[in-house]
Scaffold this motif. Structure first.
Motif, short mmCIF file in Angstrom:
data_model
loop_
_atom_site.label_atom_id
_atom_site.label_comp_id
_atom_site.label_asym_id
_atom_site.label_seq_id
_atom_site.Cartn_x
_atom_site.Cartn_y
_atom_site.Cartn_z
N SER A 1 -7.75 -21.62 22.19
CA SER A 1 -8.72 -20.53 22.33
C SER A 1 -9.51 -20.34 21.03
CB SER A 1 -8.07 -19.25 22.86
OG SER A 1 -6.81 -19.01 22.33
N ALA A 2 -10.34 -19.29 20.98
CA ALA A 2 -11.51 -19.32 20.10
C ALA A 2 -11.31 -18.94 18.62
CB ALA A 2 -12.60 -18.45 20.73
N TYR A 3 -10.36 -19.57 17.95
CA TYR A 3 -10.23 -19.38 16.50
C TYR A 3 -10.06 -20.73 15.84
CZ TYR A 3 -9.66 -14.69 18.09
OH TYR A 3 -9.90 -13.50 18.72
N ASP A 4 -10.98 -21.04 14.94
CA ASP A 4 -10.86 -22.29 14.20
C ASP A 4 -9.80 -22.11 13.10
OD1 ASP A 4 -12.30 -25.02 13.54
OD2 ASP A 4 -11.75 -24.04 11.66
N CYS A 5 -8.94 -23.10 12.94
CA CYS A 5 -7.80 -22.94 12.02
C CYS A 5 -7.81 -23.92 10.85
CB CYS A 5 -6.49 -23.07 12.79
SG CYS A 5 -6.25 -21.75 13.97
N HIS A 6 -8.96 -24.49 10.51
CA HIS A 6 -8.99 -25.32 9.30
C HIS A 6 -8.45 -24.55 8.10
CE1 HIS A 6 -11.93 -27.91 11.46
NE2 HIS A 6 -11.52 -28.84 10.61
N ALA A 7 -8.76 -23.26 8.07
CA ALA A 7 -8.34 -22.44 6.93
C ALA A 7 -7.54 -21.24 7.43
CB ALA A 7 -9.58 -21.97 6.15
N ALA A 8 -6.65 -21.48 8.36
CA ALA A 8 -5.81 -20.39 8.89
C ALA A 8 -4.47 -20.97 9.35
CB ALA A 8 -6.51 -19.69 10.05
#
Ligand code: PTT
Length: 602
Positions: free
Chosen positions: A416-423
């Motif tokens: 779903s709609a959260y980019d996690c490159h930096a999470a």
């Protein structure tokens, strides 16, 4: 046992038989309801390795002891089954009058098995259960069906429907209610379609049991009053979840170009500000004081938009136009398919087109191409041409043509709609969600961006578990909406007190947490039983976030680190009492009262 109706309605579509069974009080105590009850039923009753789309599979609609009661938003139910998309446990949460009416009809859950010999819909009214002909409804979109059924059975009927996507066994087809409510991302609509069940219509007039009615009603009133006087209530009512677009842009976690970047140049065209400006209507689930259904004009007609829909069908595809995004959303609702998976599938095809890989599918789709996206969406719903391949979700498409590195899913369920490159913590949350990548169980990202943004600490793993307990344990079992807690800060104490008054049990926060842990372990055991093997590779976030750093914005160069992620995963397993491969240990199973779970490879 007060608080539960104490009955489960079991329907066999093959034999056209319905029976009401008693709910075992010890199951109610140990699993409460909703997701807990659903996984217990699926664990006990499904033959190992069952084909999710066969008559032997089962579809569960489960409420909890708070469902249907007045208070902070209890108009929801859980729809669950073995998922045709992931092959593991799948569920979703849908707001519907069917949830309220099921309880008023005297049931805590409805379990559907078998397969009708022709399109059918179920009509439930108290003890009356009818198998009605859905020949005229088959092929119609979800909105038309719901309208027709309410014309026949009355506006007070609760209706759960599938659209052409469910009929055609699209692996990310959902169950739709009240036009803008969609539940069961991992293909619960396809399971319903495989049973030739077009709709479930529920009416109920009975009183929902409450142990101490006077105290309950007083508390419910106070809780709602506290929620509506929260400082964040006004803004919430204006923008709801759609304000998350602006927040995600600022934090650099908005999914952009198939999760390649974290910021989008046209974010303000699809964000909460734009929604507020163009809004035409506001709708809610039943019994809700925090309506989140913001309706805006689409290219044709109007549609309810939420954050996930705007991000996945907007920024993720490079479409920065609210009406166009709304139109894709409208089509997904009408066809009865999940917008998050759809946005991933289309994003994958766009990236595959850019890399020349999509030629193998005989399709070309450019970033931002709204018209072709619309046509492909229709093709997916009807499994026409390339749509037949895309209807199986990104994992299977990538297995067929390659491009696994940019197929954005975990365990087969699209992210779903959260980019996690930096999470990193949010990546862990997706990777360990019990149904595949979904934010619903641990929306840790809001906490993460405010704290140790780039770290991989044990504290982060602990936070993910804490949130999973509350979101996946509490709210999915007594079954209510989590927004009053998340968005206007209603304390969890309210739910403990309401549950106590509704059931007469002296339940505590620890009790709910324990039930949450029990459910997580049983769901994990279910996956292992169905897969026949397990490894920590199953709890890995998508490869792109490790291998392809962000190329723009203030977080340029950011990506996940493999070794650090693995250490955080070790912490997660240790906190849960699971072994190095993510399998609950025998000791943990015993502690959770799950000693009957024997088919895990410990
Ligand atoms: C949920 C997922 C979400 S989560 C959204 S927007 W969200 C998408 N909505 C879709 C849609 O709409 N149409 C469509 N065709 N597909 C869609 N797919 C996506 O589905 C929803 C609200 C929301 S809006 C959220 S977060 C909260 N979810 C809750 C939850 O999961 N549990 C719970 N106890 N309370 C919740 N409260 C909130 O409810 P899935 P809904 Mg749906 C148009 O179920 O399968 O988990 O997918 O639930 O009744 O529509 O309410 O920014």
């Amino acid at each position: 046992m007060v608080g539960w109706t104490g009955r489960i309605l079991k329907v066999n579509l093959t034999r056209r038989k319905a029976v009401a069974q008693e709910l075992d009080p010890s199951v109610a105590r140990d699993f409460i309801g909703g997701r807990g009850l659903a996984v217990k039923i699926l664990w006990d009753e499904l033959p190992r390795g069952v084909d999710p789309l066969s008559p032997h599979s089962k579809l569960v609609f489960a409420t909890g002891p708070l469902t249907g009661l007045p208070g902070p938003n209890f108009g929801k139910l859980v729809v669950a089954a073995k998922s045709p998309l992931t092959g593991g446990y799948g569920d979703g949460n849908v707001g519907s009058w069917a949830a309220v009416n099921l309880r008023k009809a005297g049931y805590d859950a409805l379990v559907v098995e078998g397969r009708a010999d022709k399109p059918t819909y179920l009509y439930i009214e108290g003890d009356k259960v009818e198998f009605l002909d859905a020949g005229d409804l088959w092929g119609l979109n979800t909105w038309a069906v719901e309208d027709k059924l309410q014309r026949i059975h009355g506006r007070d009927a609760g209706v759960l429907v599938i659209g052409p996507a469910g009929e055609n066994l699209v692996k990310f087809a959902t169950v739709i209610s009240q036009r803008g409510r969609s539940g069961g991302r991992p293909g619960m609509g396809a399971v319903m379609g495989s049973k030739r069940l077009k709709a479930v219509v529920v009416k109920g007039k009975g009183e929902i049991p409450i142990a101490d009615r006077e105290t309950y009603l007083k508390l419910a009133n106070q809780a709602v009053r506290e929620g509506t006087s929260s400082p964040s209530y006004g803004f919430w009512m204006r923008q709801g979840t759609t304000a998350t677009i602006e927040w995600a842009q600022e934090a650099g976690v908005l999914p952009v170009y198939n999760f390649s970047e974290g910021q989008f140049e046209y974010f303000d065209k699809i964000g909460g500000g734009a929604v507020e400006k163009f809004e035409t209507d506001l709708k809610s689930c039943p019994l809700c004081f925090m309506a989140c259904g913001h309706w805006v004009p689409a290219v044709e007609g109007t549609v309810e938009v939420d954050y996930e829909n705007l991000a996945m069908l907007g920024s993720n595809l490079g479409i920065g136009d609210l009406q166009k995004v709304g139109e894709l959303n409208r089509l997904a609702d009408a066809m009865g398919m999940d917008t998050i998976s759809l946005g991933n599938v289309l994003g994958y095809v766009m990236e595959a087109s850019e890399l020349g890989l999509a030629e193998r599918l005989g399709v070309y789709l450019e970033w931002g191409d709204f018209q072709t996206s619309l046509e492909l969406t229709r093709d997916i719903a009807h499994r026409r041409g390339v749509g037949a391949v895309l209807a199986d979700g990104v994992r299977r498409v990538a297995e067929r043509i390659g491009g696994e590195d940019f197929a954005i899913h975990v365990k087969g369920l699209e992210v779903s709609a959260y980019d996690c490159h930096a999470a990193p913590a949010m990546a862990l949350s997706y990777a360990t969600s019990p149904i595949g990548a979904h934010h619903k169980d641990a929306w840790v990202i809001a906490w993460e961006v405010k704290t140790d943004r780039f770290g991989y600490s044990r504290e982060k793993a602990a936070k993910v578990v804490e949130l999973q307990r509350v979101r996946g344990g509490w709210f999915e079992t007594f079954v209510g909406c989590r927004f009053p807690w998340v968005e206007v800060g209603l304390s969890l104490d309210w739910y403990v007190k309401l549950f106590q008054a509704a059931t007469g049990l002296s339940a505590t926060a620890d009790y709910f947490n324990l039930v949450g842990d029990r459910i997580y372990a049983l769901i994990r055991a279910f996956w292992i039983r169905e897969y026949g093997w397990w490894s920590r590779q199953m709890d890995m976030p998508p490869a792109k976030w490790f291998k392809r750093p962000l190329t723009r914005g203030p977080l340029r160069g950011a990506h996940l680190d493999y070794d650090s992620y693995n250490k955080m995963l070790d912490h997660y397993y240790e906190i849960r009492g699971w072994d190095r491969e993510g399998v609950p240990t025998r000791e943990t199973l015993e502690k959770l009262g799950l000693s009957y779970v024997t088919r895990v490879n410990t």
